[in-house]
Design a protein around this motif. Structure first.
Motif: not given
Ligand code: SAM
Ligand code: SF4
Length: 359
Positions: A46, A52-53, A92, A95, A123, A125, A147, A186, A188, A215, A220-221, A354
């Motif tokens: 990424c 959080y990821c 991803g 992606p 989905t 960034n 996001s 999206n 968080v 969200i 899931l971090d 995630m």
């Molecule tokens: N990189 C892209 C993005 O951020 O949109 C796609 C992959 S990302 C993992 C997909 C979605 O998962 C994003 O909207 C992100 O905010 C959300 N996400 C990631 N970690 C999360 C978490 N711990 N709790 C809730 N949503 C999470």
């Protein structure tokens, strides 16, 4: 100190030859849920490092040679479509970092599903959207989720550990201009981080003809630092928005993860994906394919169904490979539990973050 314990994934190998059941009907699980949506993670890499990821440093990346090729993704996708999948969501990691992303979209968009052409969504960034969007649309991309957690540059930098808010905003502007609808954003929601950004984010979405979905933060971090006490709940989000607008529930949610409300009678709506406090597991129709060829039946699953021996085993006729992929899809669906059980005392957070599962 991790707030929850961590589980290593159990990998289920393919069943022996002959134990598969090709085209044995739709992908229905033992709880009556029919699966229509396959989330395909294209990479765990990424351009951001959202707290959080992913961790800032020290992430263990998937080995390059373990990442599915375009041919392998297409092979799995064709079998999934024949088994009743109608939507592929590309995710991803990010992606758009995949060099062959346009070919991925083009090849997947050409697949016929049970109701006609497959619905291809992504989905992202948003950072790479301005340069790629015309080619993505031409290749067959139908829908986008971008996001965006804050509109404040300093906050964005802290939250994503990268100074790229302007790039994301350019990406959202390109998405809004592309005509792909519905466009979803999206966010968080996090206590003490962006919980005073909620109204601004909704107004920003409205100005871009986009639907905002908040969200709830999930465990899931990669760093396993999730703490239930620090997540902002559905109720708190609705309270904050309810002070600014009159919210009325939108009926007919179906299998969608987001509950939606109109703002002051509409047409603008806002959504909340309350995976922790009001999970939608009972209507979940999703399966996931990780970038390294593992099928998962839940974000929180600690079991993975390993397609690699089939995809790279090198033995068997093409027909036998398709049978074996179909068998793995069905085994994965059969193994799906009724819910994710985050609230159970024995809940184990999956080892993957995630970014490596595919959000
Ligand atoms: N990189 C892209 C993005 O951020 O949109 C796609 C992959 S990302 C993992 C997909 C979605 O998962 C994003 O909207 C992100 O905010 C959300 N996400 C990631 N970690 C999360 C978490 N711990 N709790 C809730 N949503 C999470
Ligand atoms: Fe990257 Fe998306 Fe994870 Fe943020 S949420 S670090 S953009 S994969």
């Amino acid at each position: 100190m991790p707030a929850v314990s961590v589980a290593l994934a159990r990998r289920v190998p393919p069943p022996p030859d002959g134990a598969t059941g090709r085209l044995a009907g739709v992908l229905a699980d033992t709880h009556g849920r029919v699966h229509r949506d396959l989330r395909i993670s294209l990479t765990d890499r990424c351009s951001l490092r959202c707290t959080y990821c992913m961790p800032e440093q020290g992430n263990e990346w998937l080995a390059r040679q373990s990442i599915l090729t375009l041919d392998e993704i297409e092979e799995v996708a064709r079998v999934a479509a024949a088994a009743g999948i109608t939507t592929f969501r590309l995710t991803g990691g990010e992606p758009l970092l995949r060099r062959d992303i346009i070919d991925v979209v083009r090849r997947l968009a050409a697949i016929q599903g049970p109701d006609g052409p497959i619905d291809i969504a992504m989905t992202t960034n948003g950072i790479a959207l301005p340069g790629l969007l015309p080619a993505l649309v031409d290749a067959g991309l139908r829908r986008l989720n971008v996001s965006l957690d804050t509109l404040r540059p300093d906050r964005f930098r802290e939250l994503t550990r990268r100074d790229r808010l302007d790039d994301v905003l350019r990406g959202i502007a390109a998405a809004a201009a592309s005509g792909l609808r519905p466009l979803k954003l999206n966010a968080v929601a996090m206590r003490g981080v962006n919980d005073d950004d909620l109204v601004d984010l909704v107004e920003f979405a409205g100005a871009h003809d986009a639907q905002l979905r908040f969200i709830e933060q999930m465990p899931l971090d990669v760093g396993h630092t999730w703490d239930r006490a620090r997540m902002v709940t559905r109720e708190e989000i609705l309270d904050a928005l309810g002070r600014r607008w009159t919210l009325a529930p939108v009926p007919g949610r179906g299998g969608a993860p987001a509950e939606r409300w109109t703002l002051d009678g509409g047409p603008q709506t806002v959504g909340v994906i309350a995976s922790v406090t009001a999970p939608f597991c009972g209507a979940c129709d999703r399966l996931r394919l990780t970038a390294d060829g593992q099928l998962r039946n839940c974000l929180f699953s600690t079991t993975e169904y390993d397609l690699m021996p089939i995809l790279r085993g090198g033995s068997g006729s093409p027909r036998a490979r398709l049978d074996a992929i179909d068998g793995m899809l069905r085994a994965c669906v059969r193994g799906k539990l009724p819910g994710h059980a985050i609230d159970d005392p024995g809940f184990l957070q999956p080892q993957r973050g995630m970014n490596a599962i595919g959000g």
